[in-house]
Enzyme design. Structure first.
Site, short mmCIF file in Angstrom:
data_model
loop_
_atom_site.label_atom_id
_atom_site.label_comp_id
_atom_site.label_asym_id
_atom_site.label_seq_id
_atom_site.Cartn_x
_atom_site.Cartn_y
_atom_site.Cartn_z
N ASP A 203 0.81 -1.22 0.00
CA ASP A 203 0.00 0.00 0.00
C ASP A 203 0.85 1.27 0.00
O ASP A 203 0.32 2.37 0.00
CB ASP A 203 -0.91 -0.01 1.24
CG ASP A 203 -1.93 1.12 1.23
OD1 ASP A 203 -2.56 1.35 0.18
OD2 ASP A 203 -2.11 1.77 2.28
N SER A 227 -6.89 5.48 0.45
CA SER A 227 -7.19 4.21 -0.20
C SER A 227 -8.67 3.88 0.01
O SER A 227 -9.22 4.07 1.10
CB SER A 227 -6.33 3.09 0.39
OG SER A 227 -4.96 3.37 0.24
N GLN A 277 -5.64 -1.51 -6.77
CA GLN A 277 -6.19 -0.59 -5.78
C GLN A 277 -6.88 0.59 -6.45
O GLN A 277 -6.42 1.07 -7.49
CB GLN A 277 -5.08 -0.05 -4.87
CG GLN A 277 -5.56 0.86 -3.75
CD GLN A 277 -4.42 1.41 -2.92
OE1 GLN A 277 -3.81 2.40 -3.26
NE2 GLN A 277 -4.12 0.74 -1.82
#
Length: 288
Positions: A203, A227, A277
């Site tokens: 991430d 996110s 993502q």
């Protein structure tokens, strides 16, 4: 072992509260929000604690609310299914009585069969790129203040960007970004620890790739970013304390949502994981 890696392993070592219930804590480093990779890694640890002799192969997560670093996070694991070939878990992260994150994890033991993979990009090796010490010495004075603070801290994951010039405003029309990553110290041999550390690291740079075509970065005050969801697939064994190439691209940025993908390769060219993502990239109205 570096103190930053030890701190990361401590963060990932959840406290059992009850059957299927665990508690995690955040590092007290002055952050206003909990880092998304931390919650992904801790949620995977919680799921792993309820499964025996079967490794995870995929996870799909949604970030629901910003995390509060000042209070612990409770992870509630739902043992959805224990099948002959696959095991499924659902993990909900809770703070202040509300779900802040949810993740489904699937487990599967390797089986024999056909195999293929994408080719590893031909990029410079990590030894051919500036180390973090060299980046700090040469580039730190020219970096924006938020980015300078980021590189000045001791961190558990070392990053060696191939296209470092993007942080200096250089645009890349193909929307690709490559960065070598590894833990900054040796990790225990348990494969589950390496999977959780990679989940944490996955991430770190992915959403920022959506700004590559614009010559911008999320270090700029002009953007508010978060996110929204995160998916990760494990394909082959690896060590997170060896260099891994994180090859990222961004097919789309629209409606203040950026979509990015990543392929993670071991040094020998094996594709070990894939990531996708979508995240919020909102320009601040008060930006001047």
């Amino acid at each position: 072992m570096s103190s930053a890696v030890q701190d990361l392993l401590t963060i990932l070592d959840l406290e059992p509260l009850e059957v299927n219930l665990f508690r995690g804590r955040s590092p007290q480093a002055g952050w206003q929000r909990v880092f998304g990779g931390q919650v992904i890694g801790q949620a995977l640890v919680a799921a792993l604690r309820t499964v025996e002799n079967r490794p995870p192969h995929s996870m799909h997560a949604y970030f629901l609310l910003p995390g509060d670093p000042k209070v612990p996070i409770v992870y509630d694991v739902d043992r959805i299914r224990d099948g002959r070939s696959f095991t499924t878990r659902r993990v909900v992260a809770i703070q202040h009585g509300h779900a802040i994150f949810t993740m489904a994890v699937s487990f599967h033991a390797d089986e024999p069969g056909l195999a293929h993979q994408a080719n590893m990009p031909d990029v410079p090796k990590p030894e051919e790129l500036p180390s973090e010490a060299e980046i700090k010495e040469k580039a730190l004075p020219h970096m924006p203040e938020p980015m300078r603070r980021y590189y000045e801290r001791e961190r558990p994951i070392e990053l060696r960007p191939v296209e470092f010039s993007r942080y200096l405003g250089v645009k890349s029309e193909d929307a690709k970004f490559h960065v070598w990553i590894r833990a900054t110290g040796p990790l225990p041999d348990d494969p589950a620890i390496h999977q959780c550390v990679l989940a944490y690291a996955s991430d770190m740079t992915l959403l920022d790739t959506a700004l590559v075509p614009h010559g911008r970065t999320l270090f700029e005050r002009a953007f508010m970013a978060a996110s929204l969801d995160h998916a990760l697939w494990f394909h082959r064994p690896f060590r997170a304390d060896d260099w891994l190439l994180y090859a990222q691209d961004s097919p789309n940025l629209a409606g203040a949502r950026g979509f990015s993908r990543g392929l993670i390769f071991a040094r020998d060219g094996r594709l070990v994981a894939s990531v996708a993502q979508e995240g919020l990239i909102r320009e601040r109205r008060d930006n001047r």
